[in-house]
Design a protein around this motif. Structure first.
Motif, PDB file in Angstrom:
ATOM      1  N   TYR A 155       0.843  -1.200   0.000  1.00  0.00           N
ATOM      2  CA  TYR A 155       0.000   0.000   0.000  1.00  0.00           C
ATOM      3  C   TYR A 155       0.878   1.251   0.000  1.00  0.00           C
ATOM      4  O   TYR A 155       0.652   2.204  -0.745  1.00  0.00           O
ATOM      5  N   LYS A 156       1.905   1.241   0.848  1.00  0.00           N
ATOM      6  CA  LYS A 156       2.829   2.378   0.899  1.00  0.00           C
ATOM      7  C   LYS A 156       3.656   2.475  -0.384  1.00  0.00           C
ATOM      8  O   LYS A 156       3.970   3.576  -0.841  1.00  0.00           O
ATOM      9  N   TRP A 157       4.032   1.322  -0.930  1.00  0.00           N
ATOM     10  CA  TRP A 157       4.797   1.322  -2.185  1.00  0.00           C
ATOM     11  C   TRP A 157       4.009   2.029  -3.281  1.00  0.00           C
ATOM     12  O   TRP A 157       4.560   2.834  -4.021  1.00  0.00           O
ATOM     13  N   TYR A 158       2.714   1.732  -3.404  1.00  0.00           N
ATOM     14  CA  TYR A 158       1.895   2.385  -4.427  1.00  0.00           C
ATOM     15  C   TYR A 158       1.732   3.860  -4.095  1.00  0.00           C
ATOM     16  O   TYR A 158       2.017   4.723  -4.921  1.00  0.00           O
ATOM     17  N   GLY A 159       1.247   4.167  -2.925  1.00  0.00           N
ATOM     18  CA  GLY A 159       1.319   5.504  -2.365  1.00  0.00           C
ATOM     19  C   GLY A 159       0.539   6.615  -3.020  1.00  0.00           C
ATOM     20  O   GLY A 159       0.860   7.781  -2.796  1.00  0.00           O
ATOM     21  N   LYS A 160      -0.489   6.311  -3.811  1.00  0.00           N
ATOM     22  CA  LYS A 160      -1.175   7.395  -4.514  1.00  0.00           C
ATOM     23  C   LYS A 160      -2.656   7.538  -4.153  1.00  0.00           C
ATOM     24  O   LYS A 160      -3.122   8.626  -3.879  1.00  0.00           O
ATOM     25  N   LYS A 161      -3.391   6.445  -4.191  1.00  0.00           N
ATOM     26  CA  LYS A 161      -4.811   6.506  -3.891  1.00  0.00           C
ATOM     27  C   LYS A 161      -5.167   5.392  -2.925  1.00  0.00           C
ATOM     28  O   LYS A 161      -4.416   4.445  -2.723  1.00  0.00           O
ATOM     29  N   LYS A 162      -6.360   5.512  -2.368  1.00  0.00           N
ATOM     30  CA  LYS A 162      -6.805   4.484  -1.435  1.00  0.00           C
ATOM     31  C   LYS A 162      -7.112   3.190  -2.176  1.00  0.00           C
ATOM     32  O   LYS A 162      -7.893   3.163  -3.112  1.00  0.00           O
ATOM     33  N   MET A 163      -6.478   2.123  -1.724  1.00  0.00           N
ATOM     34  CA  MET A 163      -6.737   0.798  -2.254  1.00  0.00           C
ATOM     35  C   MET A 163      -7.327  -0.064  -1.143  1.00  0.00           C
ATOM     36  O   MET A 163      -7.169   0.228   0.044  1.00  0.00           O
ATOM     37  N   SER A 164      -7.957  -1.135  -1.517  1.00  0.00           N
ATOM     38  CA  SER A 164      -8.448  -2.120  -0.567  1.00  0.00           C
ATOM     39  C   SER A 164      -7.357  -3.162  -0.332  1.00  0.00           C
ATOM     40  O   SER A 164      -6.882  -3.780  -1.278  1.00  0.00           O
ATOM     41  N   LEU A 165      -6.969  -3.338   0.919  1.00  0.00           N
ATOM     42  CA  LEU A 165      -5.978  -4.372   1.221  1.00  0.00           C
ATOM     43  C   LEU A 165      -6.496  -5.747   0.836  1.00  0.00           C
ATOM     44  O   LEU A 165      -5.731  -6.613   0.418  1.00  0.00           O
ATOM     45  N   ARG A 166      -7.787  -5.954   0.960  1.00  0.00           N
ATOM     46  CA  ARG A 166      -8.376  -7.257   0.656  1.00  0.00           C
ATOM     47  C   ARG A 166      -8.585  -7.473  -0.843  1.00  0.00           C
ATOM     48  O   ARG A 166      -8.345  -8.565  -1.361  1.00  0.00           O
ATOM     49  N   ASP A 167      -9.014  -6.423  -1.546  1.00  0.00           N
ATOM     50  CA  ASP A 167      -9.447  -6.597  -2.928  1.00  0.00           C
ATOM     51  C   ASP A 167      -8.442  -6.168  -3.987  1.00  0.00           C
ATOM     52  O   ASP A 167      -8.601  -6.513  -5.158  1.00  0.00           O
ATOM     53  N   ASN A 168      -7.426  -5.406  -3.612  1.00  0.00           N
ATOM     54  CA  ASN A 168      -6.468  -4.907  -4.605  1.00  0.00           C
ATOM     55  C   ASN A 168      -5.034  -5.346  -4.367  1.00  0.00           C
ATOM     56  O   ASN A 168      -4.173  -5.112  -5.210  1.00  0.00           O
ATOM     57  N   ILE A 169      -4.756  -5.954  -3.222  1.00  0.00           N
ATOM     58  CA  ILE A 169      -3.398  -6.391  -2.901  1.00  0.00           C
ATOM     59  C   ILE A 169      -3.455  -7.855  -2.492  1.00  0.00           C
ATOM     60  O   ILE A 169      -4.202  -8.228  -1.587  1.00  0.00           O
ATOM     61  N   TYR A 170      -2.645  -8.669  -3.162  1.00  0.00           N
ATOM     62  CA  TYR A 170      -2.673 -10.111  -2.927  1.00  0.00           C
ATOM     63  C   TYR A 170      -1.268 -10.609  -2.595  1.00  0.00           C
ATOM     64  O   TYR A 170      -0.282 -10.127  -3.159  1.00  0.00           O
ATOM     65  N   ILE A 171      -1.203 -11.586  -1.712  1.00  0.00           N
ATOM     66  CA  ILE A 171       0.065 -12.196  -1.343  1.00  0.00           C
ATOM     67  C   ILE A 171       0.025 -13.666  -1.737  1.00  0.00           C
ATOM     68  O   ILE A 171      -0.917 -14.388  -1.388  1.00  0.00           O
ATOM     69  N   LYS A 172       1.034 -14.109  -2.488  1.00  0.00           N
ATOM     70  CA  LYS A 172       1.083 -15.511  -2.893  1.00  0.00           C
ATOM     71  C   LYS A 172       1.304 -16.401  -1.667  1.00  0.00           C
ATOM     72  O   LYS A 172       1.951 -15.984  -0.695  1.00  0.00           O
ATOM     73  N   PRO A 173       0.760 -17.614  -1.679  1.00  0.00           N
ATOM     74  CA  PRO A 173       0.909 -18.521  -0.528  1.00  0.00           C
ATOM     75  C   PRO A 173       2.372 -18.703  -0.125  1.00  0.00           C
ATOM     76  O   PRO A 173       3.266 -18.762  -0.970  1.00  0.00           O
ATOM     77  N   PHE A 174       2.591 -18.797   1.175  1.00  0.00           N
ATOM     78  CA  PHE A 174       3.947 -18.963   1.688  1.00  0.00           C
ATOM     79  C   PHE A 174       3.886 -19.759   2.981  1.00  0.00           C
ATOM     80  O   PHE A 174       2.837 -19.858   3.620  1.00  0.00           O
ATOM     81  N   VAL A 175       5.015 -20.301   3.374  1.00  0.00           N
ATOM     82  CA  VAL A 175       5.086 -21.052   4.628  1.00  0.00           C
ATOM     83  C   VAL A 175       5.579 -20.126   5.738  1.00  0.00           C
ATOM     84  O   VAL A 175       6.267 -19.137   5.489  1.00  0.00           O
ATOM     85  N   SER A 176       5.225 -20.456   6.963  1.00  0.00           N
ATOM     86  CA  SER A 176       5.632 -19.642   8.108  1.00  0.00           C
ATOM     87  C   SER A 176       7.149 -19.557   8.215  1.00  0.00           C
ATOM     88  O   SER A 176       7.868 -20.503   7.876  1.00  0.00           O
ATOM     89  N   LYS A 177       7.602 -18.407   8.679  1.00  0.00           N
ATOM     90  CA  LYS A 177       9.024 -18.118   8.902  1.00  0.00           C
ATOM     91  C   LYS A 177       9.823 -17.980   7.617  1.00  0.00           C
ATOM     92  O   LYS A 177      11.055 -17.944   7.659  1.00  0.00           O
ATOM     93  N   THR A 178       9.154 -17.891   6.470  1.00  0.00           N
ATOM     94  CA  THR A 178       9.878 -17.639   5.239  1.00  0.00           C
ATOM     95  C   THR A 178      10.481 -16.244   5.278  1.00  0.00           C
ATOM     96  O   THR A 178       9.958 -15.351   5.961  1.00  0.00           O
ATOM     97  N   ASP A 179      11.585 -16.033   4.562  1.00  0.00           N
ATOM     98  CA  ASP A 179      12.232 -14.720   4.606  1.00  0.00           C
ATOM     99  C   ASP A 179      11.986 -13.905   3.333  1.00  0.00           C
ATOM    100  O   ASP A 179      12.475 -12.779   3.228  1.00  0.00           O
ATOM    101  N   GLN A 180      11.239 -14.448   2.386  1.00  0.00           N
ATOM    102  CA  GLN A 180      10.885 -13.678   1.194  1.00  0.00           C
ATOM    103  C   GLN A 180       9.532 -14.157   0.661  1.00  0.00           C
ATOM    104  O   GLN A 180       9.268 -15.357   0.601  1.00  0.00           O
ATOM    105  N   ILE A 181       8.693 -13.209   0.290  1.00  0.00           N
ATOM    106  CA  ILE A 181       7.375 -13.516  -0.246  1.00  0.00           C
ATOM    107  C   ILE A 181       7.147 -12.684  -1.506  1.00  0.00           C
ATOM    108  O   ILE A 181       7.943 -11.794  -1.829  1.00  0.00           O
ATOM    109  N   VAL A 182       6.044 -12.961  -2.180  1.00  0.00           N
ATOM    110  CA  VAL A 182       5.704 -12.244  -3.398  1.00  0.00           C
ATOM    111  C   VAL A 182       4.288 -11.686  -3.263  1.00  0.00           C
ATOM    112  O   VAL A 182       3.371 -12.397  -2.838  1.00  0.00           O
ATOM    113  N   GLY A 183       4.121 -10.422  -3.613  1.00  0.00           N
ATOM    114  CA  GLY A 183       2.818  -9.790  -3.583  1.00  0.00           C
ATOM    115  C   GLY A 183       2.445  -9.239  -4.947  1.00  0.00           C
ATOM    116  O   GLY A 183       3.305  -9.098  -5.828  1.00  0.00           O
TER     117      GLY A 183
END
Length: 210
Positions: A155-183
């Motif tokens: 959300y901060k990276w985009y930084g321009k208009k209000k987005m929905s965390l639920r509907d506009n930003i997605y995180i690919k599945p990951f396992v706990s304690k991982t050190d890198q993820i993809v959004g």
């Protein structure tokens, strides 16, 4: 100085985390401001929030010195994003109770967020997680914390208009304690996949776009 850690993430990006241990006098002296200016500059009357604000700016000034940038202060753009005075570098700022953190990137937009792990995120998970993300949960509070921090970072990276965390930003599945993820950000004209680094310490989680 209580730099918790200070790490170059790339040739253009630095991440710095500050542990808040000093009193207000230390920060005002380091930043060159008076105690009378704190309420106006921090836009807060709460002592803890003022302390977090002071620590975050102190952390930013330290990181600027590490990057060879003259720190002249921070201003807010039309979307209330923090920007360095008289410098083009991209910055992002976050703080939560005992820690403040910043990231500076000389080449591209950046977003980061930190959060203390707590049960409150689990209670409100349906407000910021999609159905697929909820189905991918493994039940650990750390994983929900990573989802929250990652979405706030994007959300901060985009930084321009209000987005929905639920509907506009997605995180690919990951396992706990991982050190890198993809959004993935999907909002109006922006459709972009980004990597985020994940850091864990004590009861805290931090994510930052890289």
């Amino acid at each position: 100085m209580p730099i918790f850690f200070n790490q170059k993430l790339s040739k253009s990006q630095i991440l710095c985390v500050w542990k808040i241990e000093e009193d207000i006098s230390f920060y005002t002296a380091y930043l060159g401001i008076s105690k009378n200016q704190i309420e106006e500059l921090s836009n807060s009357t709460h002592p803890q929030k003022q302390l977090e604000w002071l620590a975050s700016r102190t952390c930013l000034k330290f990181a600027c010195q590490e990057m060879g940038i003259e720190f002249l202060g921070v201003w807010k753009d039309e979307f209330s994003n923090p920007c360095l005075v008289n410098h083009y570098a991209n910055i992002s700022i976050t703080h939560a109770e005992k820690f403040a953190a910043i990231s500076i990137d000389l080449e591209k937009p950046v977003g980061l967020d930190t959060e203390k792990i707590s049960s409150k995120l689990e209670r409100v998970a349906k407000r910021f997680l999609s159905e697929n993300e909820i189905n991918a949960l493994d039940g650990t509070p750390e994983q929900i914390g990573v989802y929250w921090c990652a979405k706030e970072s994007l959300y901060k990276w985009y930084g321009k208009k209000k987005m929905s965390l639920r509907d506009n930003i997605y995180i690919k599945p990951f396992v706990s304690k991982t050190d890198q993820i993809v959004g993935y950000v999907d909002f109006e004209e922006v459709k972009e996949e980004l990597a985020l680094k994940v850091f864990y310490w004590e009861e805290y989680i931090l994510t930052v776009t890289v």
